[in-house]
Motif scaffolding. Structure first.
Motif, mmCIF file in Angstrom:
data_model
loop_
_atom_site.group_PDB
_atom_site.id
_atom_site.type_symbol
_atom_site.label_atom_id
_atom_site.label_comp_id
_atom_site.label_asym_id
_atom_site.label_seq_id
_atom_site.Cartn_x
_atom_site.Cartn_y
_atom_site.Cartn_z
ATOM 1 N N PHE A 172 0.862 -1.186 0.000
ATOM 2 C CA PHE A 172 0.000 0.000 0.000
ATOM 3 C C PHE A 172 0.895 1.231 0.000
ATOM 4 O O PHE A 172 1.647 1.455 0.956
ATOM 5 N N ARG A 173 0.840 1.985 -1.096
ATOM 6 C CA ARG A 173 1.691 3.170 -1.262
ATOM 7 C C ARG A 173 3.150 2.803 -1.010
ATOM 8 O O ARG A 173 3.694 1.924 -1.657
ATOM 9 N N GLY A 193 4.353 1.465 1.744
ATOM 10 C CA GLY A 193 4.497 0.460 2.800
ATOM 11 C C GLY A 193 3.512 -0.679 2.598
ATOM 12 O O GLY A 193 3.400 -1.231 1.509
ATOM 13 N N THR A 194 2.800 -1.014 3.642
ATOM 14 C CA THR A 194 1.773 -2.049 3.563
ATOM 15 C C THR A 194 0.449 -1.466 4.027
ATOM 16 O O THR A 194 0.399 -0.347 4.564
ATOM 17 N N LEU A 195 -0.603 -2.241 3.849
ATOM 18 C CA LEU A 195 -1.931 -1.794 4.251
ATOM 19 C C LEU A 195 -1.992 -1.501 5.752
ATOM 20 O O LEU A 195 -2.805 -0.700 6.210
ATOM 21 N N LEU A 196 -1.078 -2.111 6.494
ATOM 22 C CA LEU A 196 -1.028 -1.895 7.931
ATOM 23 C C LEU A 196 -0.751 -0.425 8.278
ATOM 24 O O LEU A 196 -1.081 0.046 9.366
ATOM 25 N N ASP A 197 -0.139 0.311 7.334
ATOM 26 C CA ASP A 197 0.192 1.722 7.560
ATOM 27 C C ASP A 197 -0.957 2.662 7.227
ATOM 28 O O ASP A 197 -0.862 3.868 7.462
ATOM 29 N N SER A 198 -2.044 2.109 6.671
ATOM 30 C CA SER A 198 -3.168 2.962 6.262
ATOM 31 C C SER A 198 -3.981 3.409 7.465
ATOM 32 O O SER A 198 -4.413 2.585 8.266
ATOM 33 N N PRO A 199 -4.230 4.709 7.608
ATOM 34 C CA PRO A 199 -5.061 5.186 8.725
ATOM 35 C C PRO A 199 -6.503 4.684 8.627
ATOM 36 O O PRO A 199 -7.163 4.473 9.642
ATOM 37 N N VAL A 200 -6.989 4.476 7.397
ATOM 38 C CA VAL A 200 -8.345 3.950 7.221
ATOM 39 C C VAL A 200 -8.426 2.526 7.772
ATOM 40 O O VAL A 200 -9.373 2.156 8.477
ATOM 41 N N PHE A 201 -7.399 1.716 7.459
ATOM 42 C CA PHE A 201 -7.351 0.351 7.980
ATOM 43 C C PHE A 201 -7.288 0.373 9.514
ATOM 44 O O PHE A 201 -7.977 -0.395 10.193
ATOM 45 N N ALA A 202 -6.465 1.249 10.048
ATOM 46 C CA ALA A 202 -6.326 1.339 11.501
ATOM 47 C C ALA A 202 -7.660 1.667 12.160
ATOM 48 O O ALA A 202 -8.018 1.089 13.203
ATOM 49 N N GLN A 203 -8.417 2.587 11.561
ATOM 50 C CA GLN A 203 -9.717 2.949 12.124
ATOM 51 C C GLN A 203 -10.692 1.774 12.074
ATOM 52 O O GLN A 203 -11.441 1.527 13.034
ATOM 53 N N GLN A 204 -10.668 1.046 10.950
ATOM 54 C CA GLN A 204 -11.563 -0.105 10.825
ATOM 55 C C GLN A 204 -11.247 -1.181 11.868
ATOM 56 O O GLN A 204 -12.141 -1.740 12.492
#
Length: 383
Positions: free
Chosen positions: A256-257, A259-270
């Motif tokens: 993701f961009r 890094g990985t999807l783990l770095d996404s703030p949207v993923f973190a919120q979910q």
């Protein structure tokens, strides 16, 4: 507790591999049930005086949570006997308990409850199965629509209308091998495919009148449903935890961009939202289980339950966990993009499995009506 460690070892050894095998609608019960017997925890709720472990429903929530993390269909098969055995334990004669519950504890076997009919799903007062008194026997005739474990159960608890009084309902213990008990079909269910649910025909099934449980069959069914509904809700907790963990594993590997999807703030919120939902699900389940255990351990439990009937916390736990678990699974499936809509990843199976929580033993509309009628309309019973 040590029992919980045993369950986790069982799940890791028997349910953490290829989930496809448990999703195949196998013709006979999986060997996994034999493996669970070897843990010594089969029918863990049966009372110690009848040879069981005597664990309460609060322990049951923890056990089912762990098994459902591995497979909800396996969990459902292993705990659904609590519906029938609770009715027999509370309202059966000492002879019935000795003849049916003690062997279950010894063998780690199953029972089934036959309540629903084609025209009497949520409206059980429309039951058409009839029990006729003939001398010292009861003769039962009718068609039952959905019943889990029936074909390999030791005994059945059948809900029927009295032939001589249409307003009277009976709950009757029927040995599975009684002549006239016939399997019509096994349902090809969408989820929980490791479980076995049947349509059953009862053609002049004759049992001794002493096999009748004491009290109104519909009231006894209500009481037994308290336990099974809470444990059905507990499967939603196990599935939701599994969804969360699959999302975490996927996010660690998904680019993701930079890094990985783990770095996404949207993923973190979910995932933060999921964790909150899982925590509240568990809190409410344990509260509901404690409500049930508080009555069940009272020396006057049968009379207390007969007055109480349906527990508010059992209804709300099933509704809340079904709806919240579906929300978790739905959000989780979206995180996988197109892969979340395929059979290539476990998320699709988890989505199918969790849907049953809001359907079986009373859909959400039925639950809402019960809560309204029993706990909203009577002012003194409101929260």
């Amino acid at each position: 507790m040590e029992d919980l460690k045993t369950v986790r070892r069982f799940v890791k050894a028997e349910l953490s591999g290829d989930a496809g095998q448990l999703d195949e609608l196998a013709e006979k019960p999986s060997e996994v049930y034999e493996k669970f017997r070897e843990t010594g925890l089969a029918n863990w709720w049966l009372p110690e005086e009848l040879g069981g472990r005597g664990l309460g429903l609060e322990d049951g929530v923890e056990i089912v949570n762990e098994i459902a993390y591995g497979d909800a269909g396996v969990a459902f098969t292993l705990f659904i006997s609590v519906l029938g055995t609770t009715m027999v334990q509370l309202y059966g004669s000492d002879d019935l308990k000795a003849r049916y519950l003690r062997p279950m504890a010894e063998r780690g076997s199953f029972c089934a409850t036959l309540g629903s009919e084609r025209t009497a799903g949520s409206e059980l007062n429309k039951i058409e199965t009839v029990a006729t008194r003939e001398g010292g026997d009861l003769v039962i005739t009718g068609e039952k629509f959905f019943s889990t474990n029936t074909d390999f159960a030791d005994f059945l608890v059948v809900i029927a209308r009295a032939a001589d009084n249409p307003e009277e309902y009976l709950a009757v213990v029927v040995p599975r091998d009684t002549p006239g008990v016939e399997i019509v079909k096994r349902w090809d269910v969408i989820g929980l495919r490791a479980s076995h649910t049947y349509q059953v025909s009862l053609d002049r099934v004759r049992v001794p009148a002493g096999n009748q449980l004491e009290g109104s069959g519909l009231r006894l069914l209500e009481i037994g449903l308290n336990a099974s509904r809470i444990l059905i809700a507990a499967t939603a907790l196990g599935i939701a935890r599994r969804v969360r963990d699959h999302c975490m594993l996927y996010a660690k590997a998904k680019p993701f961009r930079d890094g990985t999807l783990l770095d996404s703030p949207v993923f973190a919120q979910q995932l933060g939202q999921m964790e909150m939902q899982i925590d509240v699900m568990k809190s409410h389940l344990l509260r509901a289980a404690r409500d049930f255990d508080r009555i069940m351990t009272d020396p006057d439990a049968a009379a207390l339950f007969a007055r109480q009937g349906t527990l508010k916390s059992a209804l709300t736990a099933k509704m809340f966990c079904g709806q919240t678990g579906w929300s978790v699974a739905s959000a989780g499936s979206e995180m996988f993009g197109g892969l979340g809509y395929t059979h290539d990843l476990p998320i699709g199976k988890l989505l199918r499995d969790i849907r049953y929580v809001s359907i079986v033993e009373g859909g959400d509309e039925v639950m809402r009506e019960l809560v309204f009628g029993r706990y909203v309309v009577p002012v003194l019973r409101r929260t």
